[in-house]
Design a protein around this motif. Structure first.
Motif, mmCIF file in Angstrom:
data_model
loop_
_atom_site.group_PDB
_atom_site.id
_atom_site.type_symbol
_atom_site.label_atom_id
_atom_site.label_comp_id
_atom_site.label_asym_id
_atom_site.label_seq_id
_atom_site.Cartn_x
_atom_site.Cartn_y
_atom_site.Cartn_z
ATOM 1 N N VAL A 135 0.849 -1.198 0.000
ATOM 2 C CA VAL A 135 0.000 0.000 0.000
ATOM 3 C C VAL A 135 0.881 1.244 0.000
ATOM 4 C CG1 VAL A 135 -1.698 1.338 1.297
ATOM 5 C CG2 VAL A 135 -1.891 -1.148 1.193
ATOM 6 N N LEU A 136 1.896 1.239 0.831
ATOM 7 C CA LEU A 136 2.787 2.395 0.902
ATOM 8 C C LEU A 136 3.516 2.616 -0.424
ATOM 9 C CD1 LEU A 136 4.005 1.822 4.523
ATOM 10 C CD2 LEU A 136 2.724 3.817 3.720
ATOM 11 N N ALA A 137 3.850 1.552 -1.114
ATOM 12 C CA ALA A 137 4.493 1.688 -2.423
ATOM 13 C C ALA A 137 3.536 2.347 -3.420
ATOM 14 C CB ALA A 137 4.948 0.325 -2.942
ATOM 15 N N VAL A 138 2.266 1.984 -3.359
ATOM 16 C CA VAL A 138 1.260 2.598 -4.233
ATOM 17 C C VAL A 138 1.110 4.083 -3.892
ATOM 18 C CG1 VAL A 138 -1.226 2.649 -4.749
ATOM 19 C CG2 VAL A 138 -0.003 0.477 -4.703
ATOM 20 N N ASP A 167 0.099 5.293 10.803
ATOM 21 C CA ASP A 167 1.387 4.808 10.351
ATOM 22 C C ASP A 167 2.272 6.012 9.993
ATOM 23 O OD1 ASP A 167 3.570 3.813 8.791
ATOM 24 O OD2 ASP A 167 2.382 2.024 8.304
ATOM 25 N N PRO A 168 3.398 6.220 10.677
ATOM 26 C CA PRO A 168 4.226 7.395 10.406
ATOM 27 C C PRO A 168 4.788 7.421 8.981
ATOM 28 C CG PRO A 168 5.302 5.919 11.975
ATOM 29 C CD PRO A 168 3.933 5.401 11.757
ATOM 30 N N TYR A 170 3.189 6.566 6.317
ATOM 31 C CA TYR A 170 2.093 7.107 5.511
ATOM 32 C C TYR A 170 2.061 8.631 5.656
ATOM 33 C CZ TYR A 170 -2.900 7.711 4.268
ATOM 34 O OH TYR A 170 -4.079 8.105 3.726
ATOM 35 N N ALA A 171 2.171 9.109 6.881
ATOM 36 C CA ALA A 171 2.157 10.561 7.143
ATOM 37 C C ALA A 171 3.351 11.249 6.482
ATOM 38 C CB ALA A 171 2.147 10.818 8.633
ATOM 39 N N GLU A 172 4.492 10.573 6.480
ATOM 40 C CA GLU A 172 5.702 11.141 5.871
ATOM 41 C C GLU A 172 5.522 11.389 4.380
ATOM 42 O OE1 GLU A 172 9.864 9.150 4.627
ATOM 43 O OE2 GLU A 172 9.367 8.993 6.761
ATOM 44 N N ILE A 173 4.894 10.451 3.710
ATOM 45 C CA ILE A 173 4.691 10.578 2.268
ATOM 46 C C ILE A 173 3.705 11.694 1.994
ATOM 47 C CG2 ILE A 173 3.853 9.409 0.169
ATOM 48 C CD1 ILE A 173 4.725 6.755 1.609
#
Length: 173
Positions: A135-138, A167-168, A170-173
């Motif tokens: 998911v994070l890659a997407v 999820d940190p 996720y927030a970073e992106i």
């Protein structure tokens, strides 16, 4: 519109109440390319409410809708992604991921705008399958494209994507 507001606001009880309205059977989906069956919305709501038998029943109805229509070339990717989304709601994660990956691959060289919408749905499918790294890659792939669609605010509001808010990475992106 009221359904979308309720769903995106996370008010699944209100979304369900609005789905009971017999005046509509289809709704325009993200990108306004195909009319999606109400059954797909039911599958999403019941899946999020952890009612798997109902979600599977609605998903099968949604798949029958998508498979029972003749789609233009432009619409085919959206219809196939609709099938992937439905199977995801039914818990058929591997099948949903396979179809969704095929759809994304078909858009890679064709249409970056449509690809960004497809990534949004791919993320939902991967979230439902409990694959946070994918998911994070997407999310990263879409965030790297200026002007990608849908807007980040929609990703942040969506009840599926909301599962990643803590999820940190996720927030970073």
């Amino acid at each position: 519109l009221a359904y979308n507001v309720a769903f995106m606001g996370g008010d699944l009880a209100e979304a369900e109440r609005l789905l009971r309205d017999s005046r509509w059977e289809t709704a325009l989906g993200l990108g306004v390319v195909v009319a999606e069956p109400k059954a797909l919305r039911w599958a999403e709501v019941t899946s999020l409410q952890n009612r798997p038998a109902e979600a599977a029943r609605h998903a099968a109805e949604a798949v029958a809708y998508f498979e029972g229509r003749n789609w233009t070339e432009r619409q085919q990717s959206f219809a196939r992604m609709g099938i992937a989304r439905a199977w995801s709601c039914a818990g058929r994660h591997e099948e949903a991921i396979r179809i969704a990956r095929d759809v994304l691959a078909s858009q890679e060289q064709r249409d970056q705008f449509t690809l960004s919408m497809m990534r949004f749905w791919m993320g939902r499918i991967l979230i439902a399958a409990d694959r946070p790294e994918e998911v994070l890659a997407v999310w990263r792939a879409n965030a790297a494209v200026p002007g990608s669609f849908p807007a980040v605010s929609i990703w942040l509001l969506d009840p599926y994507w909301a599962r990643l808010r803590g999820d940190p990475r996720y927030a970073e992106i």
